[in-house]
Write a protein that holds these residues in place. Structure first.
Motif, mmCIF file in Angstrom:
data_model
loop_
_atom_site.group_PDB
_atom_site.id
_atom_site.type_symbol
_atom_site.label_atom_id
_atom_site.label_comp_id
_atom_site.label_asym_id
_atom_site.label_seq_id
_atom_site.Cartn_x
_atom_site.Cartn_y
_atom_site.Cartn_z
ATOM 1 N N ASN A 119 2.814 4.860 -10.515
ATOM 2 C CA ASN A 119 1.887 4.523 -9.433
ATOM 3 C C ASN A 119 1.930 3.057 -9.052
ATOM 4 O OD1 ASN A 119 -0.410 6.933 -9.072
ATOM 5 N ND2 ASN A 119 0.658 6.948 -11.038
ATOM 6 N N GLY A 120 2.145 2.810 -7.771
ATOM 7 C CA GLY A 120 1.948 1.477 -7.233
ATOM 8 C C GLY A 120 0.483 1.261 -6.923
ATOM 9 N N SER A 121 0.036 0.013 -7.008
ATOM 10 C CA SER A 121 -1.387 -0.287 -6.827
ATOM 11 C C SER A 121 -1.671 -1.233 -5.673
ATOM 12 C CB SER A 121 -1.956 -0.917 -8.107
ATOM 13 O OG SER A 121 -1.822 -0.055 -9.207
ATOM 14 N N CYS A 122 -0.639 -1.942 -5.215
ATOM 15 C CA CYS A 122 -0.845 -2.936 -4.167
ATOM 16 C C CYS A 122 0.477 -3.166 -3.443
ATOM 17 C CB CYS A 122 -1.371 -4.249 -4.746
ATOM 18 S SG CYS A 122 -0.283 -4.998 -5.975
ATOM 19 N N GLU A 123 0.412 -3.849 -2.327
ATOM 20 C CA GLU A 123 1.610 -4.080 -1.528
ATOM 21 C C GLU A 123 2.689 -4.813 -2.313
ATOM 22 O OE1 GLU A 123 0.488 -5.152 2.810
ATOM 23 O OE2 GLU A 123 -1.373 -5.366 1.631
ATOM 24 N N GLU A 124 2.265 -5.681 -3.236
ATOM 25 C CA GLU A 124 3.236 -6.484 -3.978
ATOM 26 C C GLU A 124 4.072 -5.659 -4.950
ATOM 27 O OE1 GLU A 124 0.123 -7.329 -3.412
ATOM 28 O OE2 GLU A 124 0.418 -9.109 -2.149
ATOM 29 N N ASP A 125 3.509 -4.574 -5.509
ATOM 30 C CA ASP A 125 4.285 -3.834 -6.512
ATOM 31 C C ASP A 125 4.912 -2.552 -5.971
ATOM 32 O OD1 ASP A 125 2.222 -1.947 -6.517
ATOM 33 O OD2 ASP A 125 1.708 -2.211 -8.629
ATOM 34 N N TRP A 126 4.660 -2.201 -4.717
ATOM 35 C CA TRP A 126 5.294 -1.007 -4.160
ATOM 36 C C TRP A 126 6.825 -1.074 -4.211
ATOM 37 C CZ3 TRP A 126 1.836 -0.803 0.850
ATOM 38 C CH2 TRP A 126 0.544 -0.410 0.489
ATOM 39 N N PRO A 127 7.459 -2.223 -3.889
ATOM 40 C CA PRO A 127 8.931 -2.261 -3.965
ATOM 41 C C PRO A 127 9.462 -1.999 -5.375
ATOM 42 C CG PRO A 127 8.128 -4.081 -2.624
ATOM 43 C CD PRO A 127 6.919 -3.472 -3.281
ATOM 44 N N ALA A 128 8.754 -2.463 -6.402
ATOM 45 C CA ALA A 128 9.214 -2.244 -7.779
ATOM 46 C C ALA A 128 9.152 -0.765 -8.136
ATOM 47 C CB ALA A 128 8.365 -3.062 -8.752
ATOM 48 N N VAL A 129 8.129 -0.071 -7.665
ATOM 49 C CA VAL A 129 8.027 1.372 -7.897
ATOM 50 C C VAL A 129 9.172 2.090 -7.199
ATOM 51 C CG1 VAL A 129 6.635 3.432 -7.481
ATOM 52 C CG2 VAL A 129 5.530 1.312 -8.219
ATOM 53 N N ALA A 130 9.440 1.717 -5.958
ATOM 54 C CA ALA A 130 10.532 2.337 -5.202
ATOM 55 C C ALA A 130 11.869 2.121 -5.898
ATOM 56 C CB ALA A 130 10.565 1.777 -3.785
ATOM 57 N N ASP A 131 12.068 0.932 -6.447
ATOM 58 C CA ASP A 131 13.332 0.634 -7.141
ATOM 59 C C ASP A 131 13.498 1.494 -8.380
ATOM 60 O OD1 ASP A 131 15.720 -1.121 -7.630
ATOM 61 O OD2 ASP A 131 14.567 -1.627 -9.417
ATOM 62 N N LEU A 132 12.442 1.661 -9.161
ATOM 63 C CA LEU A 132 12.518 2.513 -10.349
ATOM 64 C C LEU A 132 12.835 3.955 -9.968
ATOM 65 C CD1 LEU A 132 9.513 1.187 -12.476
ATOM 66 C CD2 LEU A 132 11.936 1.040 -13.082
ATOM 67 N N ALA A 133 12.224 4.426 -8.901
ATOM 68 C CA ALA A 133 12.459 5.817 -8.479
ATOM 69 C C ALA A 133 13.897 6.026 -8.023
ATOM 70 C CB ALA A 133 11.494 6.184 -7.358
ATOM 71 N N ARG A 134 14.486 5.000 -7.428
ATOM 72 C CA ARG A 134 15.890 5.106 -7.020
ATOM 73 C C ARG A 134 16.827 5.131 -8.227
ATOM 74 N NH1 ARG A 134 14.211 1.750 -2.564
ATOM 75 N NH2 ARG A 134 14.498 -0.116 -3.848
ATOM 76 N N ARG A 135 16.446 4.446 -9.292
ATOM 77 C CA ARG A 135 17.321 4.292 -10.453
ATOM 78 C C ARG A 135 17.220 5.438 -11.454
ATOM 79 N NH1 ARG A 135 15.683 -1.329 -12.777
ATOM 80 N NH2 ARG A 135 17.210 -0.746 -14.360
ATOM 81 N N TYR A 136 16.060 6.114 -11.494
ATOM 82 C CA TYR A 136 15.839 7.134 -12.523
ATOM 83 C C TYR A 136 15.343 8.418 -11.884
ATOM 84 C CZ TYR A 136 16.145 3.033 -15.527
ATOM 85 O OH TYR A 136 16.573 1.890 -16.146
ATOM 86 N N SER A 137 16.089 9.489 -12.083
ATOM 87 C CA SER A 137 15.770 10.766 -11.442
ATOM 88 C C SER A 137 14.483 11.381 -11.974
ATOM 89 C CB SER A 137 16.935 11.747 -11.634
ATOM 90 O OG SER A 137 17.150 12.005 -13.021
ATOM 91 N N TRP A 138 14.062 10.994 -13.151
ATOM 92 C CA TRP A 138 12.867 11.568 -13.759
ATOM 93 C C TRP A 138 11.592 10.804 -13.396
ATOM 94 C CZ3 TRP A 138 11.484 7.576 -16.990
ATOM 95 C CH2 TRP A 138 12.527 6.788 -17.505
ATOM 96 N N ILE A 139 11.708 9.849 -12.495
ATOM 97 C CA ILE A 139 10.539 9.125 -11.997
ATOM 98 C C ILE A 139 10.205 9.608 -10.590
ATOM 99 C CG2 ILE A 139 9.727 6.891 -11.138
ATOM 100 C CD1 ILE A 139 11.079 5.575 -13.499
ATOM 101 N N ARG A 140 8.967 10.019 -10.413
ATOM 102 C CA ARG A 140 8.467 10.331 -9.076
ATOM 103 C C ARG A 140 7.533 9.192 -8.669
ATOM 104 N NH1 ARG A 140 6.783 15.857 -6.441
ATOM 105 N NH2 ARG A 140 8.230 16.564 -8.038
ATOM 106 N N PRO A 141 7.788 8.541 -7.545
ATOM 107 C CA PRO A 141 6.965 7.393 -7.174
ATOM 108 C C PRO A 141 5.644 7.808 -6.558
ATOM 109 C CG PRO A 141 8.604 7.773 -5.474
ATOM 110 C CD PRO A 141 8.887 8.778 -6.584
#
Length: 263
Positions: free
Chosen positions: A36-58
């Motif tokens: 879960n992203g919580s604010c505008e600043e951490d949304w890109p980091a969540v998106a990056d993790l989801a792109r890198r790992y198939s078992w992560i749903r953003p």
């Protein structure tokens, strides 16, 4: 087959251990987790993790703690992220009267905006609530809600409110923190959750279990305890205990519930 319905794996407090954490999580039996992203600043980091790992749903959302810092374009940015990630959840969103000087009007405005996005894009939502369960229920009753439902993560409300939330489409998840003795009464509330609405979470790096239940202790540089995302099994064990179920039976139930809510 374990499913973590709620965490913040992108949190910078986990940075020192991230390279060790990522390869070990699938080895614990983890099938999927919602980050879960919580604010505008951490949304890109969540998106990056989801792109890198198939078992992560953003999941992308504006948490009530951060509504005062939102930019003018926050809702437009959020919608585009959700469109770019078709399996993403709307979250973490909600209401919080526990924080100092909460702007409840702003929290309500942001909650309604994000619930409308969830409905428009046909996504489930993940909700945070502290000291505002009555207001939350009232607000949800006044809104169109996601057809697949929503998660009340680390549910801290009374057992008496569970049936009303269930009628609105709620699921309820438990974190390892409920293993602390001071949380005994709240843990017992999960006896009242319908079996088909139970989920488990870590909320890592927060909501760590007590020392005697903690197989993966972590400590930040300032000495504060952190919750390792591999502590998901602690949540399952607590739920199995409070429900009087075998762990394997509970795993099947949670897997079905997770798929029913998140797809």
């Amino acid at each position: 087959m374990l499913y973590d319905a709620h965490n913040h794996l992108q949190d910078e407090r986990l940075d020192p251990w991230r390279e060790q954490i990522m390869p070990m999580l699938p080895q614990t039996g983890l099938v999927e987790m919602i980050v879960n992203g919580s604010c505008e600043e951490d949304w890109p980091a969540v998106a990056d993790l989801a792109r890198r790992y198939s078992w992560i749903r953003p999941a992308f959302g504006l948490h009530p703690w951060y509504v005062k810092e939102r930019t003018q374009d926050w809702a437009t940015t959020l919608k585009q992220l959700l469109v770019d990630h078709p399996k993403a959840v709307v979250g973490e969103i909600g209401l919080d009267r526990w924080i100092e000087n909460p702007d409840i009007d702003a929290q309500l405005e942001c909650l309604r905006t994000q619930l409308a996005l969830a409905v428009e894009l046909d996504r489930p939502a993940t909700l945070h609530c502290l000291r505002a369960f009555g207001l939350l229920e009232e607000t949800l009753r006044s809104c169109t809600l996601p057809r697949h439902g929503f998660l009340l993560h680390s549910y801290g409300g009374p057992a008496e409110m569970i049936p009303g939330f269930v009628k609105l489409g709620a699921y309820f998840s438990l974190s390892p923190y409920f293993g602390h003795p001071r949380k005994t009464a709240q843990l017992a509330v999960f006896k009242s959750v319908p079996l088909d609405r139970l989920l488990a979470e870590t909320d890592a790096p927060d909501m760590w279990p007590p020392d005697e239940l903690n197989p993966h202790p972590l400590q930040a540089a300032d000495g504060k305890a952190l919750n390792h995302p591999a502590n998901l099994r602690v949540s399952y064990e607590l739920l199995a205990q409070v429900r009087g179920m075998e762990a394997t039976e509970l795993e099947k139930v949670i897997a079905e519930n997770y798929r029913a809510l998140f797809g």
